[in-house]
Scaffold this active site. Structure first.
Site, PDB file in Angstrom:
ATOM      1  N   GLU A 291      16.163 -39.776 -72.784  1.00  0.00           N
ATOM      2  CA  GLU A 291      16.373 -38.458 -73.380  1.00  0.00           C
ATOM      3  C   GLU A 291      15.660 -37.357 -72.581  1.00  0.00           C
ATOM      4  OE1 GLU A 291      16.442 -38.919 -77.658  1.00  0.00           O
ATOM      5  OE2 GLU A 291      16.143 -36.782 -77.934  1.00  0.00           O
ATOM      6  N   HIS A 320      17.034 -66.144 -69.327  1.00  0.00           N
ATOM      7  CA  HIS A 320      18.192 -67.002 -69.525  1.00  0.00           C
ATOM      8  C   HIS A 320      19.440 -66.198 -69.870  1.00  0.00           C
ATOM      9  CE1 HIS A 320      15.751 -70.698 -69.315  1.00  0.00           C
ATOM     10  NE2 HIS A 320      14.809 -69.857 -69.718  1.00  0.00           N
ATOM     11  N   LYS A 433      24.513 -33.595 -82.993  1.00  0.00           N
ATOM     12  CA  LYS A 433      23.990 -33.247 -84.328  1.00  0.00           C
ATOM     13  C   LYS A 433      24.880 -32.187 -84.971  1.00  0.00           C
ATOM     14  CE  LYS A 433      18.967 -34.172 -83.962  1.00  0.00           C
ATOM     15  NZ  LYS A 433      17.614 -33.668 -84.157  1.00  0.00           N
TER      16      LYS A 433
END
Ligand code: PA5
Length: 464
Positions: A291, A320, A433
């Site tokens: 960000e 793995h 937003k």
């Protein structure tokens, strides 16, 4: 400073042509000086108030500790409601410093209430929370710096409504604590009106840089953590990051190495702790790195579209699953290992076990195994010419966790300064937003809704 930073494997001396040359570090002294001054000269000013968060008074710490004790004495559960920078600090510190199965421990063994950090609006998760807490003995810390974030406000509305029904109007107010900017935002206004206790987020401390402000400290006090020692660790790191010599400054050096690597096409930054307790430190890092550094323009308004994509990985589990890619895939990554010298527990692999299996393991400890695996992965990556460096914890405790959190903040700030971008804004998040406000019908966002509705989907591109 207790942490150690080993960047040998970023250098050409260890990884050959893909490494950075010492002459490149030495040849950029002007850039180091500029990046250093940009951060240090503005320390405590504007959006850099985060650098002062570990400097709170003994009196404030005493108050926080008293608050924490009061809640611990009466709460069965403590729930943080917040998102992004208002949640990731409490989450990673909870995981690093409390028992790995804290919430499942029998009550007598738990030194703090059950802790939940709700950082999503998944309806199933919200409903599930109410299945495992007793709302009558649960206390809620609503954290939002802006006081306007839809996700957190929706959670607040739901729980306040439930609380009032469960314990009555008057008592419900005592179950809610608000951490927000004083004098600004919807949550501050409602907190004043309803009479909730309010903890301040300082104006110049942005969400992802707020972990050592009340955003983190209030939950840490409830967790019963030694706040003074965590802040002492943060202050030690602050001092190390104020060293002008790049060879002595861990955050300045690694920021430079990361930026230099990014400019050479290493666009992915993998954070790989070798300790389950530190797994969510990688989430904290991913947010602050992504960000802060993912920006369209620099400070001169030139298009840069910069940023390194952070990725999280857990040692040894992801050996793995992902390490094959790190070792043989594209040369587009820098891997940061986090190692621990002394774990909180030692688990023996018994030498006297008669089962005819794994004789080479018997008589060793899991501690030796995880350390050997970390060093082996580091060796394999280095041998394959892959950039990597290691942050070593002597042990994980409040002090060293305070150091790491402060280091992440300084490293990000220095990296942003090298890139000449605004590290502390997030215009890309703000756009999302606003679109949410529009879709949910908030007044004042009619134009945004019209813009959203004008987007037509082509049915031909939808597979059913
Ligand atoms: O780092 C940031 O600024 C963001 O990630 C915010 O923390 C996040 O959007 C939540 O914002 P607020 O604390 O205002 O609810």
């Amino acid at each position: 400073m207790k942490l150690k930073f080993d960047y040998n494997n970023m250098m050409d001396s260890a990884i050959g042509e893909h490494g950075i040359k010492k002459t490149e570090i030495d040849g950029a002294m002007k850039a180091h000086k500029a990046a250093f001054s940009e951060v240090i000269d503005n320390s405590g000013k504007g959006w850099q108030e985060w650098a002062d968060t570990p400097l709170i008074s003994a009196e404030e710490i005493t108050k926080l500790n008293a608050f924490g004790k009061k809640i611990r004495e009466k709460a069965s559960s403590f729930v943080v409601l917040g998102i992004g920078g208002s949640a990731l600090g409490p989450i990673c510190v909870f995981n690093a410093l409390l028992h790995l199965h804290h919430n499942e421990l029998p009550e007598k063994m738990r030194k703090a209430p059950k802790i939940y950090v709700e950082d999503n609006v998944d309806p199933e998760r919200m409903a599930a929370l109410f299945d495992v807490i007793d709302i009558k003995t649960t206390y809620f810390n609503v954290i939002t710096k802006s006081g306007e974030t839809s996700e957190t406000l929706s959670q607040f509305i739901i729980l306040y409504n439930m609380l009032k029904k469960a314990v009555g109007e008057k008592a419900a107010k005592e179950h809610i604590f608000v951490t927000t900017t004083i004098g600004k935002g919807a949550l501050y206004n409602v907190a004043k009106k309803e009479g909730f206790e309010i903890f301040e987020v300082p104006a110049g401390v942005g969400g992802r840089f707020s972990v050592l402000s009340n955003v983190g400290l209030v939950p840490f006090a409830v967790m019963g953590l030694d706040i003074e020692s965590m802040l002492a660790g943060a202050r030690a790191m602050r001092s190390a990051c104020e060293r002008e010599d790049i060879y002595a400054n861990p955050a300045l050096m690694t920021a430079f190495l990361q930026v230099k690597s990014m400019q050479a096409g290493k666009n992915i930054s993998v954070m790989m702790p070798y300790a389950d307790g530190l797994k969510t430190m990688a989430d904290f890092y991913c947010q602050i790195w992504a960000e802060s550094l993912g920006k369209a323009v620099d400070k001169n308004n030139a298009t840069v579209n910069c940023g390194q994509t952070p990725a999280k990985s857990l040692g040894v589990t992801d050996q793995h699953s992902q390490v094959q890619l790190y070792t043989e895939g594209p040369y587009d990554k820098v891997v940061t290992f986090i190692g621990v010298e002394k774990f909180g527990d030692t688990v023996d692999i018994p030498a006297d076990e008669k089962a005819d299996v794994g004789d080479f393991l018997k008589g060793h400890t899991m501690n030796e195994l995880i350390t050997a695996e970390r060093k082996s992965t580091e060796f394999a990556l280095t041998k394959a010419g892959r950039s990597n460096f290691t942050i070593m914890f002597p042990e994980v405790n409040t002090e060293t966790v305070g150091e790491l959190l402060m280091y992440f903040m300084y490293e990000t700030a220095f990296a942003g300064a090298y890139l000449n971008i605004d590290t502390f804004n997030q215009p890309g998040v703000e756009e999302g937003k606003k679109a949410t406000f529009a879709m949910i019908g908030r007044a004042g966002y009619e134009q945004k809704l019209a813009e959203l509705n004008s987007i037509k989907k082509n049915d031909a591109y939808i597979i059913k």
